[in-house]
Structure formats: C-alpha cells, structure tokens
Design an enzyme around this catalytic site. Structure first.
Site, PDB file in Angstrom:
ATOM      1  N   ASP A   1      -5.936 -17.808 -16.903  1.00 53.42           N
ATOM      2  CA  ASP A   1      -7.122 -18.080 -16.077  1.00 53.42           C
ATOM      3  C   ASP A   1      -8.109 -16.932 -16.279  1.00 53.42           C
ATOM      4  O   ASP A   1      -8.235 -16.049 -15.421  1.00 53.42           O
ATOM      5  CB  ASP A   1      -6.727 -18.187 -14.598  1.00 53.42           C
ATOM      6  CG  ASP A   1      -5.760 -19.329 -14.336  1.00 53.42           C
ATOM      7  OD1 ASP A   1      -6.192 -20.491 -14.406  1.00 53.42           O
ATOM      8  OD2 ASP A   1      -4.573 -19.047 -14.081  1.00 53.42           O
TER       9      ASP A   1
ATOM     10  N   HIS B   1      -6.060 -22.569 -18.552  1.00 51.73           N
ATOM     11  CA  HIS B   1      -6.393 -23.559 -17.522  1.00 51.73           C
ATOM     12  C   HIS B   1      -7.914 -23.612 -17.410  1.00 51.73           C
ATOM     13  O   HIS B   1      -8.538 -22.615 -17.054  1.00 51.73           O
ATOM     14  CB  HIS B   1      -5.777 -23.164 -16.186  1.00 51.73           C
ATOM     15  CG  HIS B   1      -4.290 -22.981 -16.251  1.00 51.73           C
ATOM     16  ND1 HIS B   1      -3.407 -24.028 -16.050  1.00 51.73           N
ATOM     17  CD2 HIS B   1      -3.531 -21.892 -16.538  1.00 51.73           C
ATOM     18  CE1 HIS B   1      -2.157 -23.567 -16.188  1.00 51.73           C
ATOM     19  NE2 HIS B   1      -2.210 -22.285 -16.486  1.00 51.73           N
TER      20      HIS B   1
ATOM     21  N   HIS C   1       5.342 -24.525 -17.707  1.00 54.78           N
ATOM     22  CA  HIS C   1       5.448 -23.137 -17.254  1.00 54.78           C
ATOM     23  C   HIS C   1       6.880 -22.925 -16.789  1.00 54.78           C
ATOM     24  O   HIS C   1       7.415 -23.744 -16.016  1.00 54.78           O
ATOM     25  CB  HIS C   1       4.526 -22.885 -16.061  1.00 54.78           C
ATOM     26  CG  HIS C   1       3.068 -22.752 -16.390  1.00 54.78           C
ATOM     27  ND1 HIS C   1       2.388 -23.648 -17.173  1.00 54.78           N
ATOM     28  CD2 HIS C   1       2.154 -21.803 -16.026  1.00 54.78           C
ATOM     29  CE1 HIS C   1       1.112 -23.251 -17.268  1.00 54.78           C
ATOM     30  NE2 HIS C   1       0.948 -22.140 -16.587  1.00 54.78           N
TER      31      HIS C   1
ATOM     32  N   GLU D   1       8.194 -17.353 -15.440  1.00 57.21           N
ATOM     33  CA  GLU D   1       7.156 -16.371 -15.127  1.00 57.21           C
ATOM     34  C   GLU D   1       7.618 -15.646 -13.864  1.00 57.21           C
ATOM     35  O   GLU D   1       8.022 -14.502 -13.906  1.00 57.21           O
ATOM     36  CB  GLU D   1       5.805 -17.063 -14.901  1.00 57.21           C
ATOM     37  CG  GLU D   1       4.692 -16.104 -14.488  1.00 57.21           C
ATOM     38  CD  GLU D   1       3.441 -16.823 -13.963  1.00 57.21           C
ATOM     39  OE1 GLU D   1       3.521 -18.022 -13.615  1.00 57.21           O
ATOM     40  OE2 GLU D   1       2.386 -16.164 -13.879  1.00 57.21           O
TER      41      GLU D   1
HETATM   42 ZN   LIG Z   1      -0.728 -20.777 -16.593  1.00 59.00          ZN
END
Ligand SMILES: [Zn+2]
Length: 333
Positions: free
Chosen positions: A274, A11, A192, A195
């Site tokens: 990130d 990201h 996504h 997760e």
């Molecule tokens: Zn991510």
C-alpha cells in the site's frame, strides 16, 4: 534509468495519495475529516494497524465513479513506471466497495480503462487480481466471485483471486470452497499468508487453496521444512519490506529476513503493498533494502529477475523473456 521490475503485491486502494483523495472528494461532494492535504498527510503517519485500517477504509469514501477508479489506477501506473515497473499485477478489494454501494461493474470498468491504456501511456503491462477480505465470511467471498463472473478473463480483466486484510484468526481453509470455484473458472490463485499469521497458514494456503504465490510469507523462516518445500517447488513470495516495518512485522528494516531468505534459495520478490501509506513505491522499496540490508547489485538483479519469473505471464512467454533480458542487461551505476 531504474532497474526494470514487476510489481506483484500492490493494492490499488493503497495507492490513494492525499492530493488525489482531496481532488476526488471535491469532485464527488464528499467531506473529509481533514482540513487540507497537509493534515491528511500527517494522518498517514499512523501508529498501528487499527489506525491504518480506519484511515484506509475511511478514505475509500471518495472513490465512487468509474472515473475515480480510472484516475486512481492511472496515478499509480505513472508512479510505478517512473520507478522502473514494467509489469504490474494489481489487487483490488471489491467487497470494500460493494459494502458502500459501489458496484463491481463500476470498479472493474474504471480500473480496466486505466489498465487497457497503460502499456501505451505508461509502458507498463498489467493484470488484475480480485482479493477477498478474509475478515468477511466465506459466503460473502462466494457472492463476490459470482458478481465478478462477467469480468473474468478472457472476456474481462480479472485473471486471478487473492486473500487479504486481517490475517490472524482467519485461516486460509475458511476460503477452500471459493478458491475451488475460482480454480474451476480458470483463475490464478494467490493468498496473503505468514505476515502476522503463523507459518501453518502458508502451508494451508498451498495445500487447501492451491495458492500459486504467497503474499508476504516471511514467517516461513520459522519452519525449516516449509522453507525446503517453498525452495523445492519454487513458490514465489511477494515481500513488502517498507510495509513490514510500518505494520511492525519487523522492528527495523535492517533486521528484515530478506537476505537470509535469498541465501536459503527462496524465490523472493520486493513490492510496495500500500505505497501511499507505507512510505514508498516499488523502486523506493528496492532502494530501502539496498541501503538498509546492503544488498549487492547481483542480489538486486536476482530480485528483479524473480519478479518476472513469478509473474503470471504464461500467456506471453515472449514478453517475459524480453523483460528478463532487460534485467540481465541492466547496468548498475
Ligand atoms: Zn498486501
């Protein structure tokens, strides 16, 4: 020389380092609630998801102009190149910028400028993937896709769509319509899933959204039938080990399921998510899994090869083959 690799789960807003945040704040006359980079660096040691998200969205206030987005992407690409990244498929979150009055054109033109010169400056080929925030409405996602139409490939840099932010309570099916519209526009689709959300979200992302890659996906390991399917269909998973530890998807890196996932035959890749916030860029993630999980050089080579196999390089198979040849020729020291 670092192992050549592609980064597929990154990201761009998550690459904002404290030094650049302060530089952009000064340029734009934005006052940050931190005395200096040292105090801000301490805030990056957040304790939980909410404090991470508060910091993450709070700091975006410094990103205002085309130049800001170009500088952000340039800084990432320089760091990525130094860690062996040869190709990057970069996520951005337009809704987070539109909500604070920064238009799609500003964001895409700034990022696009850095991406256009990336190969010449950093030796990194790039593609851009626009993510929808899953905690926003399906209608907002559709408006975002509409706003992005002038910037879609082949005219513009956006080659695909993704789905990110808080997963639980926002199942993929909520975005069926906008993914259908994206497919009709010829866009690649990732999401996504799995997760913090359950394995069923992975199945739904495949069946309902037509996702071609699953971002994270580590909870597939709770569903053997799903693992069989992912192996059989060669569905790539973009894992982010350091992120998983920081956001507590796994307790410690030594317990990360990556070795089991590779043993199961899953097409796993290692990425940074990130990196400014989660303790490292792509090469740092490779180093961390090598050390904590004792992965052999051949396993690391497999991960690097997988990253190019899983890349959206269908328009340039010659390039993909060249990158994979670099991986095969790499000599571990
Ligand atoms: Zn991510």
């Amino acid at each position: 020389m670092p192992l050549p690799k592609a980064e597929l789960h990154l990201h761009i807003e998550g690459t904002l380092e404290p030094e650049l945040a302060f530089a952009l704040a000064a340029r734009n006359g934005v006052t940050l609630p931190y005395a200096d980079t040292e105090e801000l660096r301490k805030a990056y040691e957040f304790a939980d998801l909410q404090s991470f998200l508060n910091l993450y969205y709070g700091l975006m206030a410094v990103l205002r102009t085309e130049d800001d987005f170009a500088d952000l992407a340039d800084a990432y690409l320089a760091r990525a190149a130094a860690q062996g990244v040869r190709h990057a498929e970069i996520f951005f979150d337009p809704q987070a910028h539109l909500a604070r009055g920064v238009g799609m054109g500003t964001v895409v033109a700034g990022l696009g400028r850095a991406l256009d010169r990336s190969e010449a400056v950093h030796g990194v080929s790039t593609q851009l993937i626009m993510c929808f925030l899953r905690d926003e409405s399906a209608g907002s996602a559709m408006e975002t896709l509409e706003a992005a139409k002038p910037y879609l490939a082949p005219r513009g840099p956006i080659i695909g769509v993704g789905l990110d932010s808080a997963e639980v309570g926002h199942p993929p099916a909520k975005f069926a319509e906008v993914y259908g519209a994206a497919a009709a526009l010829g866009l690649r689709r990732v999401a996504h899933a799995g997760e913090e959300g359950p394995p069923a979200y992975i199945t739904e992302a495949l069946d309902v959204l037509g996702a071609e890659r699953i971002d994270h996906g580590l909870r597939c390991m709770e569903d053997p039938e799903l693992v069989d399917r992912l192996v059989r269909d060669r569905v790539p998973l973009t894992l982010c080990p350091l992120s998983n530890v920081r956001l507590r998807a796994v307790d410690v890196l030594a317990e990360h399921p990556l070795p089991k996932m590779l043993d199961a035959g899953l097409l796993c890749t290692v990425n940074s998510d990130d990196p400014a916030y989660f303790g490292g860029y792509a090469g740092d993630n490779f180093r961390a899994v090598r050390e904590a999980l004792g992965l052999s050089p051949e396993r690391l080579r497999e991960l690097a090869r997988n990253s190019f196999v899983a890349s959206f390089l269908e328009h340039d198979e010659e390039r993909r083959a060249r990158y994979i040849a670099e991986v095969e020729a790499y000599e571990f020291r």
